[in-house]
Design a protein around this motif. Structure first.
Motif, PDB file in Angstrom:
ATOM      1  N   ASN A 120      27.044  39.016  40.300  1.00 38.87           N
ATOM      2  CA  ASN A 120      26.618  39.337  41.662  1.00 38.87           C
ATOM      3  C   ASN A 120      27.553  40.321  42.363  1.00 38.87           C
ATOM      4  O   ASN A 120      28.112  41.198  41.719  1.00 38.87           O
ATOM      5  CB  ASN A 120      26.435  38.046  42.466  1.00 38.87           C
ATOM      6  CG  ASN A 120      25.262  37.242  41.951  1.00 38.87           C
ATOM      7  OD1 ASN A 120      24.125  37.650  42.077  1.00 38.87           O
ATOM      8  ND2 ASN A 120      25.548  36.090  41.329  1.00 38.87           N
ATOM      9  N   GLY A 177      31.552  33.263  36.300  1.00 37.08           N
ATOM     10  CA  GLY A 177      32.307  32.283  37.062  1.00 37.08           C
ATOM     11  C   GLY A 177      32.302  30.897  36.451  1.00 37.08           C
ATOM     12  O   GLY A 177      32.415  29.900  37.156  1.00 37.08           O
ATOM     13  N   ARG A 236      30.479  40.168  43.601  1.00 43.29           N
ATOM     14  CA  ARG A 236      31.871  40.193  43.155  1.00 43.29           C
ATOM     15  C   ARG A 236      32.025  41.068  41.911  1.00 43.29           C
ATOM     16  O   ARG A 236      32.977  41.840  41.794  1.00 43.29           O
ATOM     17  CB  ARG A 236      32.368  38.785  42.863  1.00 43.29           C
ATOM     18  CG  ARG A 236      33.854  38.731  42.476  1.00 43.29           C
ATOM     19  CD  ARG A 236      34.281  37.332  42.103  1.00 43.29           C
ATOM     20  NE  ARG A 236      34.164  36.436  43.239  1.00 43.29           N
ATOM     21  CZ  ARG A 236      33.535  35.266  43.194  1.00 43.29           C
ATOM     22  NH1 ARG A 236      32.951  34.868  42.061  1.00 43.29           N
ATOM     23  NH2 ARG A 236      33.468  34.489  44.250  1.00 43.29           N
ATOM     24  N   GLN A 237      31.070  40.969  40.983  1.00 40.66           N
ATOM     25  CA  GLN A 237      31.130  41.790  39.771  1.00 40.66           C
ATOM     26  C   GLN A 237      30.936  43.260  40.106  1.00 40.66           C
ATOM     27  O   GLN A 237      31.617  44.132  39.545  1.00 40.66           O
ATOM     28  CB  GLN A 237      30.072  41.334  38.764  1.00 40.66           C
ATOM     29  CG  GLN A 237      30.164  42.053  37.427  1.00 40.66           C
ATOM     30  CD  GLN A 237      29.040  41.672  36.477  1.00 40.66           C
ATOM     31  OE1 GLN A 237      28.092  40.987  36.861  1.00 40.66           O
ATOM     32  NE2 GLN A 237      29.124  42.129  35.239  1.00 40.66           N
ATOM     33  N   THR A 273      27.489  32.122  41.890  1.00 40.16           N
ATOM     34  CA  THR A 273      28.860  32.594  42.001  1.00 40.16           C
ATOM     35  C   THR A 273      28.888  34.095  42.266  1.00 40.16           C
ATOM     36  O   THR A 273      28.165  34.868  41.628  1.00 40.16           O
ATOM     37  CB  THR A 273      29.625  32.293  40.698  1.00 40.16           C
ATOM     38  OG1 THR A 273      29.664  30.886  40.502  1.00 40.16           O
ATOM     39  CG2 THR A 273      31.044  32.826  40.759  1.00 40.16           C
ATOM     40  N   GLY A 274      29.709  34.501  43.240  1.00 40.43           N
ATOM     41  CA  GLY A 274      29.872  35.920  43.536  1.00 40.43           C
ATOM     42  C   GLY A 274      28.895  36.498  44.520  1.00 40.43           C
ATOM     43  O   GLY A 274      28.902  37.707  44.764  1.00 40.43           O
ATOM     44  N   THR A 275      28.026  35.671  45.117  1.00 43.82           N
ATOM     45  CA  THR A 275      27.032  36.203  46.057  1.00 43.82           C
ATOM     46  C   THR A 275      27.606  36.425  47.460  1.00 43.82           C
ATOM     47  O   THR A 275      26.962  37.067  48.290  1.00 43.82           O
ATOM     48  CB  THR A 275      25.825  35.250  46.163  1.00 43.82           C
ATOM     49  OG1 THR A 275      26.295  33.915  46.400  1.00 43.82           O
ATOM     50  CG2 THR A 275      25.015  35.270  44.878  1.00 43.82           C
ATOM     51  N   GLY A 276      28.789  35.890  47.738  1.00 46.02           N
ATOM     52  CA  GLY A 276      29.403  36.102  49.049  1.00 46.02           C
ATOM     53  C   GLY A 276      29.285  34.912  49.970  1.00 46.02           C
ATOM     54  O   GLY A 276      29.216  35.075  51.197  1.00 46.02           O
ATOM     55  N   GLU A 318      31.701  44.713  42.929  1.00 43.61           N
ATOM     56  CA  GLU A 318      32.935  45.148  43.587  1.00 43.61           C
ATOM     57  C   GLU A 318      34.018  45.464  42.558  1.00 43.61           C
ATOM     58  O   GLU A 318      34.713  46.490  42.655  1.00 43.61           O
ATOM     59  CB  GLU A 318      33.420  44.061  44.549  1.00 43.61           C
ATOM     60  CG  GLU A 318      34.692  44.419  45.295  1.00 43.61           C
ATOM     61  CD  GLU A 318      35.124  43.338  46.251  1.00 43.61           C
ATOM     62  OE1 GLU A 318      36.009  43.600  47.096  1.00 43.61           O
ATOM     63  OE2 GLU A 318      34.601  42.205  46.158  1.00 43.61           O
ATOM     64  N   ASN A 319      34.176  44.598  41.568  1.00 42.35           N
ATOM     65  CA  ASN A 319      35.184  44.835  40.534  1.00 42.35           C
ATOM     66  C   ASN A 319      34.875  46.097  39.734  1.00 42.35           C
ATOM     67  O   ASN A 319      35.781  46.860  39.369  1.00 42.35           O
ATOM     68  CB  ASN A 319      35.258  43.633  39.587  1.00 42.35           C
ATOM     69  CG  ASN A 319      35.809  42.394  40.269  1.00 42.35           C
ATOM     70  OD1 ASN A 319      36.481  42.490  41.292  1.00 42.35           O
ATOM     71  ND2 ASN A 319      35.529  41.231  39.722  1.00 42.35           N
TER      72      ASN A 319
END
Length: 518
Positions: free
Chosen positions: A415, A486, A417-418, A229-232, A420-421
């Motif tokens: 990943n 996630g 996403r984290q 999850t969050g790898t794009g 980026e946040n």
């Protein structure tokens, strides 16, 4: 500047004369009679002359008709709606005017002296394909009008027709053209956004992913993208679509894990009216929406077994039936699926069909987690700093050396996403400071995390309930770990340094009905 042309041979019966006579008479009446509304007999009601402040002054219309009364009444209605109107009485004159000016709309009859309406239609669309051509025709020539639609005309009006209906068709045509232009611009922006050069990451692992994306983008083969999850994974799917042969067709995305199992079938296939209680009208499903384009099935591993059978049939036959329907609908779509599960393990456990797995896994693309490609962290940070600094209209911020070391050493269970946040929060909370320090990234600083946890705990004079405080802290840690990963229980347990079985037991105590993916 918009422009419209109208061409017609047949008369508008006596109604046109009657309307014009009444209009001329109304001009001569005293002021107190000017509020009288004149109407044509039967259904033919003239449009009230009024100028709309909606941009119609930029629209240019050409009206072509050898019948003076018809031409005059249509021109009056269009001018009354705020449009700039030219007129021509025969096809030859109209053709000359069309070659001198790019009209936005042409309204024409098919039967004209000199040059026919069909010829005008072909000439207009060959020079300016965006021209809106509306055909007027008698009932005896409906088939000819239909043929004109096939040639590229926007619409046709069978005579007799209401003048306000004609104006409404013009407005609709202009609106449709505007929407089409906006869609073309949006597609262009999307294609730019998802060009290969905009995929951030220079590691050997990601370069391999990019090479695979470039290779498969021009194909129509089914693709399975795997990764945590969050790898794009969705970014990769969009890059494949917008750099492929179907880039001008729709990309429809469905998160199979976000839709309840009992609603997912309806979401994918749609239903007919009366298929079940509450089905008051037909619904188009995502497969039908994605026809000629791409359907992206995210988290496909969460799909129920009974629905997997139907998905397999669509992949094999490229056809399906709506819920409650008997008609077979054929579709031409490309399937891109993504999962953060080990589908082979789910196959061994009987949770995923083996035949569906091999149908989806024709071309596998694996996106590695961020902790396995730490060299991509600095360019990702730079990318996100530019993005969020621009969004918040501040100078582009920088990250200190010490903060960068902490960001590089963190495992990033969520990943990209984290990350980026974390950058977005740092940019938002740093105020006017240009340099971001380690304390601006509390999620990745062990000291900061410990301090932030205990900073919130204060013992009042009357004391606290120890068990309640500990239970609340445990609950918050568990829920936060699930949010970061996630919903992946295995990685959430690892984040808290717990065994998975221990983590699951604690989770069940919080909510026995809690069901999340591994």
């Amino acid at each position: 500047m918009y422009k419209i042309a109208l061409v017609s041979r047949e008369g508008f019966f006596g109604y046109c004369r009657l309307f014009l006579d009444i209009q001329h008479l109304n001009d001569r009446l005293p002021d107190e009679f000017h509020n009288i509304q004149c109407q044509l007999p039967d259904r033919h009601v003239p449009v009230e002359a009024k100028v709309h402040n909606n941009g119609t002054e930029d629209v240019k219309i050409l009206v072509i008709d050898d019948e003076d009364y018809m031409r005059e009444i249509v021109c009056q209605a269009l001018k009354g709606s705020g449009y700039a109107v030219d007129e021509a009485s025969d096809g030859t004159a109209a053709l000359e005017m069309m070659r001198r000016y790019p009209y936005d709309v042409i309204i024409t009859d098919l039967r004209l002296p000199g040059i026919s309406g069909e010829t005008l239609l072909q000439e207009a669309l060959s020079v300016f394909p965006e021209t809106i051509v509306i055909i007027m025709t008698g009932y005896g020539n409906i088939q000819t009008a239909v043929d004109a639609i096939r040639m590229g005309a926007y619409d046709y009006l069978p005579k007799p027709f209401q003048i306000d209906e004609m104006v409404m068709r013009v407005e609709k045509g202009l609106k449709d053209r505007s929407l089409k232009s906006e869609n073309v611009l949006l597609r262009s922006e999307l294609q730019g956004k998802y060009q290969y050069a905009n995929l951030v990451g220079s590691s050997a692992a990601m370069q391999q992913v990019y090479r695979m994306v470039a290779l498969v983008a021009q194909k129509t083969t089914t693709i399975l993208i795997s990764g945590e999850t969050g790898t794009g994974k969705e970014v990769i799917a969009r890059a494949i679509h917008y750099n492929g042969t179907r880039k001008d067709q729709p990309l429809v995305c469905v998160n199979c894990a976000a839709i309840p199992a009992n609603l997912l079938e309806d979401e994918l296939f749609g239903h007919v009216k009366g298929a079940f209680t509450g089905a008051h009208q037909h619904r188009i499903g995502r497969f039908e929406q994605a026809n000629r384009g791409t359907l992206f099935l995210d988290e496909v591993g969460s799909m129920p077994l009974d629905l997997q059978v139907k998905l397999l049939r669509v992949l094999q036959e490229r056809e399906f039936q709506k819920l409650g329907g008997t008609t077979t609908i054929k579709v031409d779509i490309r399937i891109i699926a993504a999962t953060n599960d080990d589908l082979l393990e789910k196959v061994r456990c009987g949770e995923f069909r083996e035949d569906l797995y091999y149908r989806l896994n024709v071309i596998p693309v694996h996106v590695p987690p961020l902790r396995q490609r730490r060299e991509d962290i600095p360019p990702l940070i730079s990318h996100f700093l530019k993005k969020f600094s621009a969004e918040q209209q501040v100078p582009v911020k920088r990250v200190s050396h010490q903060a960068t070391k902490q960001l590089l050493s963190f495992d990033w269970p969520g990943n990209v996403r984290q990350l980026e946040n974390a950058v977005e929060m740092a940019v938002a909370l740093s105020g006017d400071r240009e340099l971001l320090e380690a304390e601006d990234f509390p999620a990745v600083s062990p000291a900061a995390r410990s301090e932030s946890i205990f900073r919130e705990i204060e013992i009042p004079q009357e004391g606290v309930n120890f068990n309640t405080v500990i239970s609340d802290l445990e609950r918050r840690l568990i829920l936060q770990s699930l949010q970061v990963t996630g919903g992946n229980k295995k990685r959430a347990a690892s984040l808290l340094n717990l065994k998975r079985t221990t983590f699951v037991e604690k989770l069940k105590r919080l909510d026995p009905a809690f069901e999340l993916q591994d």
